[in-house]
Write a protein that holds these residues in place. Structure first.
Motif, PDB file in Angstrom:
ATOM      1  N   GLU A  16     -19.159  -5.501  -8.589  1.00 54.70           N
ATOM      2  CA  GLU A  16     -18.519  -5.057  -7.358  1.00 54.70           C
ATOM      3  C   GLU A  16     -17.482  -4.001  -7.698  1.00 54.70           C
ATOM      4  O   GLU A  16     -16.786  -4.112  -8.699  1.00 54.70           O
ATOM      5  CB  GLU A  16     -17.825  -6.228  -6.643  1.00 54.70           C
ATOM      6  N   THR A  17     -17.342  -2.996  -6.844  1.00 51.13           N
ATOM      7  CA  THR A  17     -16.396  -1.912  -7.115  1.00 51.13           C
ATOM      8  C   THR A  17     -15.103  -2.070  -6.344  1.00 51.13           C
ATOM      9  O   THR A  17     -14.160  -1.371  -6.594  1.00 51.13           O
ATOM     10  CB  THR A  17     -17.014  -0.564  -6.717  1.00 51.13           C
ATOM     11  N   LYS A  18     -15.060  -2.988  -5.426  1.00 54.39           N
ATOM     12  CA  LYS A  18     -13.834  -3.143  -4.651  1.00 54.39           C
ATOM     13  C   LYS A  18     -13.249  -4.523  -4.898  1.00 54.39           C
ATOM     14  O   LYS A  18     -13.942  -5.520  -4.894  1.00 54.39           O
ATOM     15  CB  LYS A  18     -14.094  -2.925  -3.170  1.00 54.39           C
ATOM     16  N   THR A  19     -11.954  -4.561  -5.124  1.00 54.36           N
ATOM     17  CA  THR A  19     -11.295  -5.813  -5.404  1.00 54.36           C
ATOM     18  C   THR A  19     -11.255  -6.680  -4.156  1.00 54.36           C
ATOM     19  O   THR A  19     -10.836  -6.219  -3.100  1.00 54.36           O
ATOM     20  CB  THR A  19      -9.846  -5.518  -5.853  1.00 54.36           C
ATOM     21  N   PRO A  20     -11.671  -7.933  -4.254  1.00 55.18           N
ATOM     22  CA  PRO A  20     -11.569  -8.790  -3.080  1.00 55.18           C
ATOM     23  C   PRO A  20     -10.108  -9.049  -2.744  1.00 55.18           C
ATOM     24  O   PRO A  20      -9.287  -9.207  -3.640  1.00 55.18           O
ATOM     25  CB  PRO A  20     -12.272 -10.077  -3.524  1.00 55.18           C
ATOM     26  N   HIS A  21      -9.770  -9.047  -1.474  1.00 54.59           N
ATOM     27  CA  HIS A  21      -8.395  -9.298  -1.048  1.00 54.59           C
ATOM     28  C   HIS A  21      -8.137 -10.785  -1.106  1.00 54.59           C
ATOM     29  O   HIS A  21      -8.614 -11.547  -0.282  1.00 54.59           O
ATOM     30  CB  HIS A  21      -8.176  -8.762   0.369  1.00 54.59           C
ATOM     31  N   GLY A  23      -4.997 -13.770  -2.188  1.00 48.69           N
ATOM     32  CA  GLY A  23      -3.640 -14.048  -2.634  1.00 48.69           C
ATOM     33  C   GLY A  23      -2.660 -12.964  -2.247  1.00 48.69           C
ATOM     34  O   GLY A  23      -2.895 -12.146  -1.367  1.00 48.69           O
ATOM     35  N   LYS A  24      -1.571 -12.949  -2.972  1.00 48.26           N
ATOM     36  CA  LYS A  24      -0.457 -12.040  -2.682  1.00 48.26           C
ATOM     37  C   LYS A  24      -0.676 -10.712  -3.394  1.00 48.26           C
ATOM     38  O   LYS A  24      -1.016 -10.694  -4.572  1.00 48.26           O
ATOM     39  CB  LYS A  24       0.832 -12.704  -3.165  1.00 48.26           C
ATOM     40  N   PRO A  25      -0.492  -9.585  -2.715  1.00 51.07           N
ATOM     41  CA  PRO A  25      -0.664  -8.301  -3.400  1.00 51.07           C
ATOM     42  C   PRO A  25       0.463  -8.038  -4.389  1.00 51.07           C
ATOM     43  O   PRO A  25       1.579  -8.558  -4.240  1.00 51.07           O
ATOM     44  CB  PRO A  25      -0.638  -7.290  -2.257  1.00 51.07           C
ATOM     45  N   ASN A  26       0.178  -7.218  -5.401  1.00 52.37           N
ATOM     46  CA  ASN A  26       1.244  -6.767  -6.300  1.00 52.37           C
ATOM     47  C   ASN A  26       1.873  -5.493  -5.740  1.00 52.37           C
ATOM     48  O   ASN A  26       1.506  -5.033  -4.661  1.00 52.37           O
ATOM     49  CB  ASN A  26       0.699  -6.583  -7.727  1.00 52.37           C
ATOM     50  N   ARG A  27       2.788  -4.912  -6.481  1.00 51.57           N
ATOM     51  CA  ARG A  27       3.573  -3.786  -5.932  1.00 51.57           C
ATOM     52  C   ARG A  27       2.736  -2.519  -5.720  1.00 51.57           C
ATOM     53  O   ARG A  27       3.172  -1.594  -5.043  1.00 51.57           O
ATOM     54  CB  ARG A  27       4.797  -3.498  -6.817  1.00 51.57           C
ATOM     55  N   LEU A  28       1.509  -2.464  -6.261  1.00 53.61           N
ATOM     56  CA  LEU A  28       0.670  -1.277  -6.038  1.00 53.61           C
ATOM     57  C   LEU A  28       0.243  -1.146  -4.573  1.00 53.61           C
ATOM     58  O   LEU A  28      -0.248  -0.087  -4.172  1.00 53.61           O
ATOM     59  CB  LEU A  28      -0.572  -1.312  -6.936  1.00 53.61           C
ATOM     60  N   ILE A  29       0.396  -2.203  -3.806  1.00 49.54           N
ATOM     61  CA  ILE A  29       0.026  -2.153  -2.379  1.00 49.54           C
ATOM     62  C   ILE A  29       0.809  -1.072  -1.643  1.00 49.54           C
ATOM     63  O   ILE A  29       0.380  -0.556  -0.614  1.00 49.54           O
ATOM     64  CB  ILE A  29       0.232  -3.530  -1.704  1.00 49.54           C
ATOM     65  N   HIS A  30       1.962  -0.683  -2.190  1.00 47.41           N
ATOM     66  CA  HIS A  30       2.822   0.316  -1.524  1.00 47.41           C
ATOM     67  C   HIS A  30       2.508   1.746  -1.965  1.00 47.41           C
ATOM     68  O   HIS A  30       3.127   2.696  -1.486  1.00 47.41           O
ATOM     69  CB  HIS A  30       4.298   0.004  -1.806  1.00 47.41           C
ATOM     70  N   TYR A  35      -6.841   4.714  -5.956  1.00 44.87           N
ATOM     71  CA  TYR A  35      -7.112   4.027  -7.218  1.00 44.87           C
ATOM     72  C   TYR A  35      -6.095   2.908  -7.451  1.00 44.87           C
ATOM     73  O   TYR A  35      -6.459   1.785  -7.822  1.00 44.87           O
ATOM     74  CB  TYR A  35      -7.075   5.030  -8.368  1.00 44.87           C
ATOM     75  N   LEU A  36      -4.820   3.216  -7.241  1.00 40.76           N
ATOM     76  CA  LEU A  36      -3.806   2.182  -7.414  1.00 40.76           C
ATOM     77  C   LEU A  36      -3.983   1.065  -6.381  1.00 40.76           C
ATOM     78  O   LEU A  36      -3.838  -0.119  -6.699  1.00 40.76           O
ATOM     79  CB  LEU A  36      -2.397   2.795  -7.333  1.00 40.76           C
ATOM     80  N   GLN A  37      -4.324   1.447  -5.165  1.00 40.96           N
ATOM     81  CA  GLN A  37      -4.522   0.432  -4.130  1.00 40.96           C
ATOM     82  C   GLN A  37      -5.720  -0.473  -4.440  1.00 40.96           C
ATOM     83  O   GLN A  37      -5.730  -1.638  -4.056  1.00 40.96           O
ATOM     84  CB  GLN A  37      -4.698   1.092  -2.763  1.00 40.96           C
ATOM     85  N   GLN A  38      -6.734   0.063  -5.153  1.00 44.29           N
ATOM     86  CA  GLN A  38      -7.865  -0.784  -5.551  1.00 44.29           C
ATOM     87  C   GLN A  38      -7.413  -1.942  -6.439  1.00 44.29           C
ATOM     88  O   GLN A  38      -8.085  -2.975  -6.515  1.00 44.29           O
ATOM     89  CB  GLN A  38      -8.913   0.055  -6.305  1.00 44.29           C
ATOM     90  N   HIS A  39      -6.283  -1.770  -7.123  1.00 43.98           N
ATOM     91  CA  HIS A  39      -5.777  -2.803  -8.042  1.00 43.98           C
ATOM     92  C   HIS A  39      -4.636  -3.622  -7.436  1.00 43.98           C
ATOM     93  O   HIS A  39      -3.989  -4.396  -8.136  1.00 43.98           O
ATOM     94  CB  HIS A  39      -5.316  -2.146  -9.347  1.00 43.98           C
ATOM     95  N   ALA A  40      -4.411  -3.453  -6.151  1.00 40.61           N
ATOM     96  CA  ALA A  40      -3.246  -4.078  -5.516  1.00 40.61           C
ATOM     97  C   ALA A  40      -3.370  -5.596  -5.403  1.00 40.61           C
ATOM     98  O   ALA A  40      -2.362  -6.283  -5.226  1.00 40.61           O
ATOM     99  CB  ALA A  40      -3.010  -3.470  -4.134  1.00 40.61           C
ATOM    100  N   TYR A  41      -4.578  -6.134  -5.490  1.00 41.78           N
ATOM    101  CA  TYR A  41      -4.751  -7.588  -5.402  1.00 41.78           C
ATOM    102  C   TYR A  41      -5.164  -8.198  -6.742  1.00 41.78           C
ATOM    103  O   TYR A  41      -5.579  -9.346  -6.802  1.00 41.78           O
ATOM    104  CB  TYR A  41      -5.762  -7.944  -4.296  1.00 41.78           C
ATOM    105  N   ASN A  42      -5.028  -7.432  -7.819  1.00 43.06           N
ATOM    106  CA  ASN A  42      -5.244  -8.015  -9.153  1.00 43.06           C
ATOM    107  C   ASN A  42      -4.136  -9.026  -9.446  1.00 43.06           C
ATOM    108  O   ASN A  42      -2.979  -8.815  -9.041  1.00 43.06           O
ATOM    109  CB  ASN A  42      -5.181  -6.936 -10.237  1.00 43.06           C
ATOM    110  N   PRO A  43      -4.426 -10.059 -10.222  1.00 47.20           N
ATOM    111  CA  PRO A  43      -3.340 -10.960 -10.665  1.00 47.20           C
ATOM    112  C   PRO A  43      -2.432 -10.327 -11.720  1.00 47.20           C
ATOM    113  O   PRO A  43      -1.377 -10.874 -12.037  1.00 47.20           O
ATOM    114  CB  PRO A  43      -4.109 -12.155 -11.230  1.00 47.20           C
ATOM    115  N   VAL A  44      -2.821  -9.180 -12.268  1.00 47.93           N
ATOM    116  CA  VAL A  44      -1.947  -8.445 -13.197  1.00 47.93           C
ATOM    117  C   VAL A  44      -0.718  -7.954 -12.430  1.00 47.93           C
ATOM    118  O   VAL A  44      -0.826  -7.442 -11.316  1.00 47.93           O
ATOM    119  CB  VAL A  44      -2.692  -7.241 -13.823  1.00 47.93           C
TER     120      VAL A  44
END
Length: 704
Positions: A16-21, A23-30, A35-44
Motif C-alpha cells: 500500500e502506498t498510503k498510510t492508514p489513518h 491513532g494519534k498523528p505525529n507533528r508532520l500532520i501540520h 510527502y511529510l503528510q504521508q508519514h503523519a500517522y506513522n508511530p515514529v
C-alpha cells in the motif's frame, strides 16, 4: 529513484502506498508537503527539518536519523510500509534517535548535500535516502532503502539501528571524528578551480561520447534502465546544426521515435513516465514527473522544428494534453508529480488485458487495437499489457489492408473510449504542490511549443502559470519562494527556482512579446547574481544568501534528470546579454565557463545542457528584431516563419511603433523601425547586421 538504486524495480512489491489513518498523528500532520503528510500517522515520532529537532538531539544526547524522499517515490512507500509503520522499528527509533523527515522536492539543498555524502560513502545514491547525523548536522552513516530485516544481502534496518545506537553510546568519540572527516571531504568538493575557456572541440568530444554509447537498435544510451535525459537530444540537435553530421540527427530521431512509441509514453493519456526498466522503452517506472514532461516537450518541439515531421508535433501535443488536463491547478500553476502506484500496485492504473479491451471496443475494433498496441493474452507486464506500438501506422495499415487515414480514425476513437473507462479507475496519488523551478520549465516548454505549433492555447497556459508564480511566489522585495500548497507559499527559492523560472520568462516573452515578462526576467536574473554567485570561484551556489546556512554549500553542474542551475543560468545570462546589449553579462558568462571548464572537459557528455549554452557562445548567433504591430497579418507571417524553424542560437524581439516599452530594456532597437508601413525584419548575425527587409522570401533566406 535512481537507476543504480534497485534493479528489481520491474518486480515491484505490492505494498500500500498510503498510510492508514490510525491513532494519534505525529507533528508532520501540520506540514504542507504531501510527502511529510504521508508519514503523519506513522508511530515514529517524526520531526520536520528545523532547530527543534536538533535542540532535542543535543539535549537528550542522541544521534539524528534523517530520511529524505518524495511523495511519488515507490521505494519510499515500501520502506514506510515495512519499517516506519512498524511498531518495533518505531520503538527503537523513538528511544534512541531523533527522527527527521525531509521532502527532497521542497528542500533540494539538503538533498544535494546528503546525497553527495551517500555517494561518497557507498558509491551510489537514490531515494529513500537515509542518513545518521550528529546533533551538529554532520553525517557519519548513509544508505538508501533498507528492508526491515536482512534480505538479498541488504542489511536489515533494525540491525543497523541497534548497531549505530550501541556505537553512539559506547564510542561516541569515534563517531564524531568520522563525521568531522566526512564533512571536510564534502566541503572541499564545493571548491572549484577556474580553468581554460572551452572550445568547439569540447562539443565534438561530447558528441563522440554520446555516439559511441548510442543503442543503434532501440535508441537511447547504454543498456537498461534507460532514462529520457532530453538535454542530450537538444545538444545533439545543436551539434547536427553546427556540423551537418547526419548521425547526430539520426540518434535523436531514433530515440525520440522509440520513446514515443514505447511503454514509457502513456499511449492513452499522454505524457512520459519516469524511465524504462528495460532497453526497449517498454516497461516503465510508472511515476510521472512535471519536469520530465517539460524537458521532453522541449526536445520533441526542437526535433519537429528541425525535421518538420508530424510525429514529433503530435508527441508535443500529447504531453501538453496530459499536463493541461491532469497537472494544472485551478489557479494556473502546475502540480509536481503522479505516483507509479495505485491500490498498492505499480502500474495498475495503466495496464490492460485483451478481454477488457474487446469488451469495451467490440470484436473488430478491439482486435485491431490489440494488434496495433501489442496486447496479448500472455501480457508483457505481470500477465497484463502496457500499450506500445511496434510498427508505425503506414506499415501496420499495409499489413492489415486498411487505409492509413481509416486506421488513424479507428485508433483515435478507440483511445478515447478506453481513456474514458480508465478515468473511472482509482488514480495514482498526485503530489499537488507547485514548485517555482519546475513551473519555469513547463512555462518554457509551452512557450516553445506555442511558437513551433502556432497554438495560442499553449501561450495562454504558460501566461497563467507565470502570472500565478509572480502573484503568489514572488515576494515584495522581488525574490522568489520555492513552494506553494494549500494557500501557503514558503521556503526561499534556490538557484534552480531562479534559473528555471527566468528561462520560462525569456521564452514566454518570445511567444507573447509582453515586455513585463522580459523585464521581470532581467530583475530576477540580477537577484540570482547578487544572491547566489561565487565571487571567488565563479559560477553559482545552489543555496543563496537568503537560504538556510548548512554544513557546506554545493555548486551543481552535472546535467542529470534535470539540467543544473548553473547550466541554465549560463544560457539565460547569454540570452539576456544579447537581448539587452549588456556586455557585463558576457563577462559573467565567461567566468561561469571557466569555473567549470576543467570538470566538463573530463567527461563532457555529462553536461549537455551546459554545452547547449556553450554552443550559443561559440555562435554564430542571430539577433532578430521584428519592427511591426503585434497581431497584424504581416508581423504574424514573419513570426510563424521564425517559430517553425530550428534556430537554437537566436534571440527575438518585437518593436511595435506604438508601444515603446521594449526600448527601456533594449536601447539598441530604437532606430529599427517599420519600413514602408510593412512589418520589417532586422537580422544580425554575430554582431554584423543585414539590411532591413520586409520581403518574406529574403527573410526566409536570412533565417536559413
Amino acid at each position: 529513484m535512481k537507476a543504480n538504486e534497485h534493479n528489481i524495480s520491474s518486480k515491484i512489491s505490492q505494498h500500500e502506498t498510503k498510510t492508514p489513518h490510525r491513532g494519534k498523528p505525529n507533528r508532520l500532520i501540520h506540514e504542507k508537503s504531501p510527502y511529510l503528510q504521508q508519514h503523519a500517522y506513522n508511530p515514529v515520532d517524526w520531526y520536520a527539518w528545523g532547530e527543534e529537532a536538533f535542540q532535542k538531539a543535543i539535549r537528550e544526547n542522541k544521534p539524528v536519523f534523517l530520511s529524505i524522499g518524495y511523495s511519488t517515490c515507490h521505494w519510499c512507500h515500501v520502506m514506510e510500509y515495512e519499517s516506519f509503520e512498524d511498531e518495533e522499528v518505531a520503538k527503537i527509533l523513538n528511544e534512541n534517535f531523533v527522527s527527521i523527515k525531509v521532502d527532497r522536492e521542497e528542500r533540494p539543498d539538503l538533498d544535494n548535500i546528503y546525497i553527495t555524502v551517500c555517494q561518497a560513502m557507498t558509491g551510489s545514491g537514490g531515494w529513500p535516502l537515509n542518513l545518521f547525523l550528529t546533533p551538529e548536522k554532520k553525517p557519519f552513516f548513509a544508505g538508501t532503502y533498507f528492508p526491515k530485516t536482512e534480505r538479498y544481502g541488504n542489511p536489515g534496518f533494525i540491525a543497523i539501528l541497534k548497531k549505530i545506537s550501541d556505537l553512539w553510546k559506547t564510542n561516541k568519540e569515534s563517531v564524531i571524528a568520522s563525521s568531522e572527516q566526512i564533512t571536510k571531504v564534502i566541503q572541499s568538493a564545493a571548491i572549484s578551480t577556474p580553468g581554460e575557456i572551452l572550445t568547439k572541440e569540447t562539443l565534438q568530444h561530447a558528441y563522440a561520447q554520446l555516439r559511441d554509447n548510442f543503442d543503434s537498435i532501440y535508441g537511447g544510451f547504454g543498456s537498461a534502465p534507460k532514462f529520457p535525459t532530453p538535454h542530450n537530444y537538444t545538444f545533439l540537435l545543436r551539434w547536427w546544426k553546427r556540423s551537418n553530421d547526419p548521425t547526430a540527427l539520426e540518434i535523436v530521431e531514433k530515440t525520440l521515435e522509440r520513446m514515443g512509441r514505447g511503454g514509457i509514453y502513456d499511449q492513452l493519456g499522454g505524457g512520459f513516465h519516469r524511465y524504462s526498466t528495460d532497453e526497449y522503452w517498454l516497461v516503465p517506472h510508472f511515476e510521472k514527473m512535471l519536469y520530465d514532461q517539460a524537458l521532453a516537450a522541449i526536445a520533441y518541439t526542437e526535433t519537429y522544428q528541425a525535421t518538420g515531421k508530424v510525429f514529433y508535433a503530435d508527441s508535443v501535443r500529447g504531453i501538453f494534453t496530459y499536463v493541461l488536463r491532469d497537472m494544472t491547478s485551478p489557479e494556473g500553476g502546475f502540480y509536481s508529480a503522479e505516483d507509479a502506484d495505485s491500490e498498492g500496485v505499480e502500474g495498475k492504473f495503466y495496464v490492460w488485458t485483451p478481454d477488457e479491451i474487446i469488451k469495451i471496443l467490440g470484436e473488430k475494433e478491439g482486435n485491431i487495437f490489440c494488434d496495433y498496441y501489442d496486447v496479448s493474452k500472455e501480457g508483457n507486464f505481470e500477465e497484463k499489457n502496457i500499450l506500445h506500438v511496434d510498427k508505425p501506422v503506414d506499415t501496420f495499415s499495409k499489413m492489415r489492408g486498411i487505409k492509413p487515414a481509416e486506421l488513424e480514425e479507428v485508433l483515435r476513437t478507440a483511445r478515447e473510449k478506453l481513456f474514458s473507462v480508465r478515468e473511472k479507475r482509482i488514480h495514482p496519488h498526485k503530489d499537488d504542490k507547485i514548485l517555482t523551478a519546475w513551473n519555469g520549465l513547463m512555462i518554457a516548454a509551452l512557450a516553445k511549443g506555442a511558437q513551433a505549433l502556432n497554438e495560442p492555447k499553449y501561450t495562454q497556459a504558460a501566461m497563467r502559470a507565470a502570472d500565478f508564480i509572480l502573484n503568489t511566489l514572488r515576494q515584495k522585495d522581488g525574490t522568489l519562494l520555492r513552494r506553494y500548497r494549500s494557500g501557503e507559499a514558503s521556503i526561499p527559492g534556490y538557484l534552480d527556482d531562479y534559473a528555471y523560472f527566468v528561462w520560462g520568462l525569456i521564452d514566454l516573452y518570445e511567444a507573447t512579446f509582453e515586455v513585463k515578462y522580459l523585464k521581470i526576467a532581467r530583475e530576477l536574473n540580477n537577484h540570482m547574481i547578487e544572491n547566489f554567485q561565487d565571487e571567488k570561484g565563479g559560477g553559482f551556489f545552489f543555496s543563496g544568501k537568503k537560504n538556510e546556512q548548512l554544513i557546506t554549500q554545493t555548486k551543481e553542474i552535472y546535467d542529470g534528470a534535470t539540467p543544473s542551475g548553473n547550466s541554465v543560468a549560463l544560457f539565460n545570462i547569454l540570452r539576456l546579454g544579447r537581448i539587452t546589449g549588456n556586455t557585463e553579462f558576457e563577462k559573467i558568462a565567461e567566468q561561469i565557463i571557466r569555473a567549470f571548464g576543467e570538470t566538463i572537459k573530463q567527461h563532457p557528455s555529462g553536461y549537455t545542457q551546459f554545452l547547449c549554452a556553450l554552443d550559443f557562445v561559440l555562435g554564430p548567433t542571430k539577433e532578430i528584431v521584428i519592427a511591426g504591430e503585434p497581431g497584424s497579418d504581416d508581423t504574424e507571417r514573419i513570426l510563424r516563419e521564425i517559430g517553425k524553424r530550428f534556430l537554437p542560437r537566436k534571440v527575438l524581439l518585437l518593436h511595435p511603433s506604438k508601444d515603446k516599452s521594449i526600448e527601456d530594456i533594449a536601447e539598441f532597437i530604437k532606430e529599427q523601425k517599420i519600413v514602408d508601413n510593412k512589418a520589417t525584419a532586422y537580422i544580425c548575425i554575430n554582431y554584423a547586421c543585414n539590411a532591413p527587409t520586409n520581403d518574406i522570401h529574403k527573410i526566409i533566406q536570412l533565417l536559413e
